[in-house]
Design a protein around this motif. Structure first.
Motif, PDB file in Angstrom:
ATOM      1  N   MET A   1     -12.782  -7.626  -0.417  1.00  0.00           N
ATOM      2  CA  MET A   1     -12.191  -9.088  -0.398  1.00  0.00           C
ATOM      3  C   MET A   1     -11.410  -9.338  -1.498  1.00  0.00           C
ATOM      4  O   MET A   1     -10.233  -9.697  -1.320  1.00  0.00           O
ATOM      5  CB  MET A   1     -13.288 -10.031  -0.127  1.00  0.00           C
ATOM      6  CG  MET A   1     -13.048 -11.375   0.150  1.00  0.00           C
ATOM      7  SD  MET A   1     -11.949 -11.416   1.677  1.00  0.00           S
ATOM      8  CE  MET A   1     -11.132 -13.179   1.610  1.00  0.00           C
ATOM      9  N   LYS A   2     -11.685  -8.996  -2.659  1.00  0.00           N
ATOM     10  CA  LYS A   2     -10.985  -9.020  -3.873  1.00  0.00           C
ATOM     11  C   LYS A   2      -9.675  -8.357  -3.740  1.00  0.00           C
ATOM     12  O   LYS A   2      -8.767  -8.988  -4.306  1.00  0.00           O
ATOM     13  CB  LYS A   2     -11.603  -8.702  -5.053  1.00  0.00           C
ATOM     14  CG  LYS A   2     -13.169  -9.515  -5.449  1.00  0.00           C
ATOM     15  CD  LYS A   2     -14.100  -8.827  -6.570  1.00  0.00           C
ATOM     16  CE  LYS A   2     -15.129  -9.659  -6.839  1.00  0.00           C
ATOM     17  NZ  LYS A   2     -15.642  -9.218  -8.134  1.00  0.00           N
ATOM     18  N   ALA A   3      -9.826  -7.182  -3.183  1.00  0.00           N
ATOM     19  CA  ALA A   3      -8.412  -6.455  -3.398  1.00  0.00           C
ATOM     20  C   ALA A   3      -7.456  -7.159  -2.318  1.00  0.00           C
ATOM     21  O   ALA A   3      -6.169  -7.058  -2.669  1.00  0.00           O
ATOM     22  CB  ALA A   3      -8.821  -4.864  -2.589  1.00  0.00           C
ATOM     23  N   ILE A   4      -8.034  -7.920  -1.200  1.00  0.00           N
ATOM     24  CA  ILE A   4      -7.222  -8.504  -0.297  1.00  0.00           C
ATOM     25  C   ILE A   4      -6.453  -9.761  -0.957  1.00  0.00           C
ATOM     26  O   ILE A   4      -5.206 -10.277  -1.020  1.00  0.00           O
ATOM     27  CB  ILE A   4      -7.795  -8.954   0.868  1.00  0.00           C
ATOM     28  CG1 ILE A   4      -8.345  -7.583   1.755  1.00  0.00           C
ATOM     29  CG2 ILE A   4      -6.845  -9.803   2.042  1.00  0.00           C
ATOM     30  CD1 ILE A   4      -9.006  -7.985   2.997  1.00  0.00           C
ATOM     31  N   VAL A   5      -7.248 -10.528  -1.611  1.00  0.00           N
ATOM     32  CA  VAL A   5      -6.814 -11.679  -2.386  1.00  0.00           C
ATOM     33  C   VAL A   5      -5.850 -11.242  -3.593  1.00  0.00           C
ATOM     34  O   VAL A   5      -4.829 -11.802  -3.908  1.00  0.00           O
ATOM     35  CB  VAL A   5      -7.964 -12.253  -3.280  1.00  0.00           C
ATOM     36  CG1 VAL A   5      -7.875 -13.358  -3.996  1.00  0.00           C
ATOM     37  CG2 VAL A   5      -8.854 -12.984  -2.057  1.00  0.00           C
ATOM     38  N   LYS A   6      -6.151 -10.253  -4.241  1.00  0.00           N
ATOM     39  CA  LYS A   6      -5.139  -9.612  -5.227  1.00  0.00           C
ATOM     40  C   LYS A   6      -3.747  -9.383  -4.611  1.00  0.00           C
ATOM     41  O   LYS A   6      -2.880  -9.670  -5.181  1.00  0.00           O
ATOM     42  CB  LYS A   6      -5.909  -8.460  -6.012  1.00  0.00           C
ATOM     43  CG  LYS A   6      -5.130  -8.117  -7.450  1.00  0.00           C
ATOM     44  CD  LYS A   6      -5.719  -7.004  -8.032  1.00  0.00           C
ATOM     45  CE  LYS A   6      -5.243  -6.677  -9.129  1.00  0.00           C
ATOM     46  NZ  LYS A   6      -6.133  -5.420 -10.099  1.00  0.00           N
ATOM     47  N   ALA A   7      -4.057  -8.586  -3.504  1.00  0.00           N
ATOM     48  CA  ALA A   7      -2.572  -8.244  -2.824  1.00  0.00           C
ATOM     49  C   ALA A   7      -1.720  -9.405  -2.526  1.00  0.00           C
ATOM     50  O   ALA A   7      -0.563  -9.564  -2.650  1.00  0.00           O
ATOM     51  CB  ALA A   7      -3.072  -7.483  -1.658  1.00  0.00           C
ATOM     52  N   ALA A   8      -2.378 -10.599  -2.099  1.00  0.00           N
ATOM     53  CA  ALA A   8      -1.918 -11.663  -1.446  1.00  0.00           C
ATOM     54  C   ALA A   8      -1.223 -12.560  -2.522  1.00  0.00           C
ATOM     55  O   ALA A   8      -0.199 -12.946  -2.573  1.00  0.00           O
ATOM     56  CB  ALA A   8      -2.784 -12.571  -0.632  1.00  0.00           C
ATOM     57  N   LEU A   9      -1.919 -12.467  -3.672  1.00  0.00           N
ATOM     58  CA  LEU A   9      -1.411 -13.080  -4.970  1.00  0.00           C
ATOM     59  C   LEU A   9      -0.258 -12.368  -5.660  1.00  0.00           C
ATOM     60  O   LEU A   9       0.692 -13.170  -6.042  1.00  0.00           O
ATOM     61  CB  LEU A   9      -2.383 -13.117  -6.101  1.00  0.00           C
ATOM     62  CG  LEU A   9      -3.976 -14.221  -5.654  1.00  0.00           C
ATOM     63  CD1 LEU A   9      -4.708 -13.921  -6.772  1.00  0.00           C
ATOM     64  CD2 LEU A   9      -3.161 -15.489  -5.620  1.00  0.00           C
ATOM     65  N   LEU A  10      -0.033 -11.099  -5.582  1.00  0.00           N
ATOM     66  CA  LEU A  10       0.900 -10.179  -5.739  1.00  0.00           C
ATOM     67  C   LEU A  10       2.315 -10.765  -5.234  1.00  0.00           C
ATOM     68  O   LEU A  10       3.162 -10.978  -5.819  1.00  0.00           O
ATOM     69  CB  LEU A  10       0.751  -8.754  -5.797  1.00  0.00           C
ATOM     70  CG  LEU A  10       1.946  -7.862  -6.087  1.00  0.00           C
ATOM     71  CD1 LEU A  10       2.341  -8.141  -7.484  1.00  0.00           C
ATOM     72  CD2 LEU A  10       1.586  -6.492  -5.777  1.00  0.00           C
ATOM     73  N   ALA A  11       2.049 -10.877  -3.889  1.00  0.00           N
ATOM     74  CA  ALA A  11       3.139 -11.134  -2.903  1.00  0.00           C
ATOM     75  C   ALA A  11       3.667 -12.474  -2.954  1.00  0.00           C
ATOM     76  O   ALA A  11       4.774 -13.001  -3.150  1.00  0.00           O
ATOM     77  CB  ALA A  11       2.862 -10.810  -1.427  1.00  0.00           C
ATOM     78  N   MET A 575      -7.971   0.238   3.268  1.00  0.00           N
ATOM     79  CA  MET A 575      -6.811   0.241   2.269  1.00  0.00           C
ATOM     80  C   MET A 575      -6.265  -1.399   2.419  1.00  0.00           C
ATOM     81  O   MET A 575      -5.963  -1.753   3.674  1.00  0.00           O
ATOM     82  CB  MET A 575      -5.702   1.173   2.440  1.00  0.00           C
ATOM     83  CG  MET A 575      -6.037   2.573   2.515  1.00  0.00           C
ATOM     84  SD  MET A 575      -6.823   3.099   4.044  1.00  0.00           S
ATOM     85  CE  MET A 575      -5.450   3.480   4.894  1.00  0.00           C
ATOM     86  N   SER A 576      -5.975  -1.577   1.298  1.00  0.00           N
ATOM     87  CA  SER A 576      -5.473  -3.038   1.334  1.00  0.00           C
ATOM     88  C   SER A 576      -4.467  -3.155   0.181  1.00  0.00           C
ATOM     89  O   SER A 576      -4.613  -2.620  -0.851  1.00  0.00           O
ATOM     90  CB  SER A 576      -6.234  -4.288   1.174  1.00  0.00           C
ATOM     91  OG  SER A 576      -6.897  -4.136  -0.068  1.00  0.00           O
ATOM     92  N   GLY A 577      -3.220  -3.713   0.225  1.00  0.00           N
ATOM     93  CA  GLY A 577      -2.234  -3.861  -1.042  1.00  0.00           C
ATOM     94  C   GLY A 577      -0.867  -4.966  -0.527  1.00  0.00           C
ATOM     95  O   GLY A 577      -1.106  -5.646   0.274  1.00  0.00           O
ATOM     96  N   ALA A 578      -0.189  -4.673  -1.656  1.00  0.00           N
ATOM     97  CA  ALA A 578       1.175  -5.366  -1.389  1.00  0.00           C
ATOM     98  C   ALA A 578       2.178  -4.623  -2.010  1.00  0.00           C
ATOM     99  O   ALA A 578       2.073  -3.606  -2.574  1.00  0.00           O
ATOM    100  CB  ALA A 578       0.985  -6.802  -2.448  1.00  0.00           C
TER     101      ALA A 578
END
Length: 744
Positions: A1-11, A575-578
């Motif tokens: 979940m932290k990875a998804i939040v981090k990706a969303a914040l980057l975008a 996998m999650s990312g931005a």
């Protein structure tokens, strides 16, 4: 979940800079004339501007590639988020590709890639000789995320498209020479033009030569050299305005010496004692390998494209292609004169593909659908020579594949701003695998000329057949917030069929004779694409989450005097990312390109045999496994300064930097894993006023960064007969190239 939040914040952070940039440039935007041109791509098998495609796409034009002195397809890695494109370990021209954590772990015949490579919409099934040199090209496209609906085979990670240049009405002749470090000497000549009212002809020939970055200190041969010849011929015929045919043929021959790698630890014999001359060499490009300096890789292909415009709205298209290739080479795992762990090998493959398409373009409805057929064979043989035991394990076999699929993708404009796209593909594969594996007493088996070798235990001798089928859907919604700003959300599924392990050892791992099952990726993606400040800035962003199921992983574990190979469906991962890409026109003379990628890839389940137990047991290794060739962060930044010199022509200066954070070579972390690094490049190009002449000076890896791109890991702790063979393969050192081009 932290990875998804981090990706969303980057975008989100990427888009939050827009108001700031607008405030800074609003005062000068009206006075400046430089704008970013719209780029047309064929990511959805039809021509569309990049902003209209609900897919994460990186497109690089021929002009950009030439201006930066790009040499081959691996240059895409330095400008594309979450992409790994490298020369495979132990080879000169075999391609290894990963997109968003999905790729090809093993270039051996029978194991298929997770990133599809296409040359003018022709699928290239095998990675040998796929490190394509850049010449006679229009653009390259990288499509990230599953592309199973329109591209089908083995695109669960994405697709790379190599689009060659078309023939214009005006005749053109080009001659280019590259001269530089390590006695680089390349010559590329092309001629194109119309030879009648309806017939066009294009011919291109290229020769790429370079001395080695290092030396084989045992034989004196060049190591990491280049000796590649390539040719391409194209015939285009338009008998009427409604009909178009394109017949194209190409051939690539690579005679570069084998790459044996650099020993990373001292060599040890089976008693654990140092082997004389087995020390670590100070130059990472040097070797002392004794398995030979002969290598030959050749691929060739022919394709026929036919297009018929039935009406203003309907177009029929046919793509027929045949490709074949052969490889003769050797890899010296121990990198020493002695035959401690040597692998002479040969491969051959051929494929026939036929694709039929129907394209419809209406006022509110656009669609593409079709049928695809593939008939392919991949075969090979190799010896595992264990000199300390006077033992050779010979392996040979082939995989026959027959594949059928039907696909469609339909886009409908619900309103002027909202478009929905629905697509799907049904695929059925039938495969037959043949594996033969046998022990021989002696160094090298009869497969490679030693007819005095004494036959021993037959380890595998089986033929298996299986079929795999899957329907993979795709759904996307695209919303046009303004003519210069669009957003999209998309779901897509990718599928790669199962198969048979060509290294299967029926004695150590009896279950390997049954083959492995398909794998799938379910991907969820959202993106924004836009132009700003009178098209002086473009931003393309995407966030994604993907679930990887029945993941296929190649495992090679030393067991006693041999190596147990398994291709297993180890379980699941996510996998999650931005991703962020953009171009900004800062002044009339200065522009910037930038890209940033973030990915968090983790195994949820990794079930494999624990061969350290007697008898072996299956257990979950998820907590100790990582994704290979998948750095968490990738980034790139470049500036382009252009100045008009009037009658004296123009100049451009392009400095650039690319970054990759640390990553692992294999799922099991090892001493071969690569730390984070930067690559610094720069290009200075002069173009004559009439654009007939160009002179470029290109510096690559100017900081002379030393970085690994692959390796083999067979330490003494894993098996005493392997010579403590831990070796690595390295990316190119600092080079400087002078490029001279004449165009008429």
């Amino acid at each position: 979940m932290k990875a998804i939040v981090k990706a969303a914040l980057l975008a989100g952070a990427a888009w939050s800079v827009v108001p700031t940039l607008a405030f800074a440039q609003a005062a000068v935007a009206a006075e400046e004339t430089g704008v970013i041109e719209e780029l047309v791509v064929t990511a959805r098998r039809r021509e569309e501007t990049l902003i209209d495609v609900p897919v994460a796409v990186t497109a690089v034009t021929a002009e950009r590639l030439e201006a930066t002195g790009a040499t081959d397809i691996t240059t895409l890695q330095q400008s594309t988020p979450n992409l790994t494109v490298q020369v495979a370990r132990g080879s000169n021209s075999t391609l290894i590709s990963f997109i968003r954590g999905v790729g090809q772990q093993d270039p051996l015949w029978g194991f298929e890639p997770g990133v599809g490579l296409y040359i003018d919409d022709v699928y290239v099934a095998r990675p040998q000789a796929a490190v394509l040199d850049i010449f006679d090209i229009e653009r390259m496209e990288v499509l990230r995320g599953p592309q199973g609906t329109l591209y089908g085979r083995n695109t669960i990670g994405g697709a790379i498209k190599y689009v060659t240049a078309k023939i214009d009405e005006d005749p053109e002749f080009r001659l280019r020479g590259n001269f530089g470090s390590y006695n680089q000497r390349d010559v590329i000549a092309s001629a194109k033009g119309m030879i009648g009212d309806t017939l066009g002809l294009g011919l291109t020939w290229a020769k790429f030569d370079r001395d080695g970055f290092g030396t084989n200190l045992f034989t004196g041969a060049e190591h990491y050299n280049k000796d590649v010849a390539a040719a391409r011929a194209t015939l285009e015929w338009s008998p009427s305005e409604a009909l178009f045919f394109r017949l194209a043929g190409d051939i690539v021959t690579d005679r570069s010496n084998p790459r044996h790698g650099h020993r990373e630890v001292p060599a040890l014999n089976f008693l654990g004692q140092p082997i004389p001359g087995g020390q670590v060499l100070p130059d990472v490009y040097d070797t002392r390998a004794g398995s030979g300096d002969q290598n030959l890789v050749e691929t060739r292909g022919v394709s026929l494209l036919g297009e018929y415009e039935v009406s203003d709205t309907i177009t029929l298209k046919s793509i027929t292609a045949y490709r074949a290739g052969e490889t003769e080479g050797t890899i010296d795992f121990d990198t020493l004169p002695e035959r401690i762990l040597d692998i002479p090998a040969r491969y051959n493959d051929h494929q026939f593909t036929q694709e039929l398409q129907l394209l419809y373009t209406g006022e509110r409805l656009q669609a593409v659908g079709g049928l695809f057929y593939l008939n392919a064979t991949a075969a090979g043989a190799f010896d595992t020579v264990l000199g300390q035991a006077n033992l050779t394990i010979a392996t040979t076999g082939h995989v026959d594949t027959e594949s059928w699929s039907a696909f469609a993708d339909v886009s409908y404009d619900i309103t002027e701003a909202l478009t929905v796209s629905v697509g799907g593909r049904y695929t059925r594969d039938e495969k037959t695998g043949r594996v033969y594996r046998q022990n021989f007493t002696g160094l090298v088996s009869p497969l490679f000329g030693n007819n005095t070798a004494v036959p021993g235990l037959v380890r595998s001798n089986f033929t298996s057949t299986d079929s795999y089928e899957k329907f993979t859907p795709r759904l996307s919604l695209r919303y046009e917030m303004s003519p210069d700003l669009t957003g999209y959300v998309a779901y897509s599924q990718g599928f790669k069929s199962g198969g048979f392990d060509m290294r299967a050892d029926a004695i150590i791992t009896p279950s390997s004779t049954q083959g492995y099952q398909p794998e799938t990726v379910d991907s969820y993606e959202a993106g924004l694409k836009g132009y700003f400040f009178d098209r002086r800035l473009t931003l393309n962003t995407a966030v994604f989450y993907a679930k990887y199921q029945d993941q296929q992983v190649t495992l090679q574990t030393p067991v006693g005097a041999t190596i147990a190979s398994q291709v297993l469906n180890v379980g699941e991962s996510h996998m999650s990312g931005a991703e962020l890409e953009g171009t900004a026109v800062l002044t009339d003379n200065l522009s910037a390109n930038f890209a940033l990628g973030y990915i968090k890839a983790e195994f949820d389940e990794y079930r494999a045999l624990d061969l350290t137990q007697t008898p072996p047991v299956i257990r979950d290794f998820a907590n100790s496994r990582v994704f290979q060739n998948t750095p968490e962060w990738t980034g790139a930044f470049s500036l382009t300064y252009q100045r008009d010199l009037g009658d004296a022509g123009s100049i451009s200066f392009i400095p650039s930097a690319s970054y990759r954070s640390e990553f692992s070579m294999f799922e099991v972390p090892s001493s071969l894993d690569q730390g984070s690094y930067w690559l610094l490049d720069a290009s200075l190009v002069w173009t004559s006023a009439d654009e007939h002449f160009r002179v470029g000076l290109h510096g690559k890896n100017l900081a002379d960064e030393t970085y690994r791109v692959g390796g083999y890991n067979f330490p003494q702790s894993a098996g005493v007969l392997f010579g403590n063979s831990v070796n690595a393969f390295y990316g190119p050192p600092r080079t400087v190239t002078l490029a001279l081009e004449a165009k008429f």
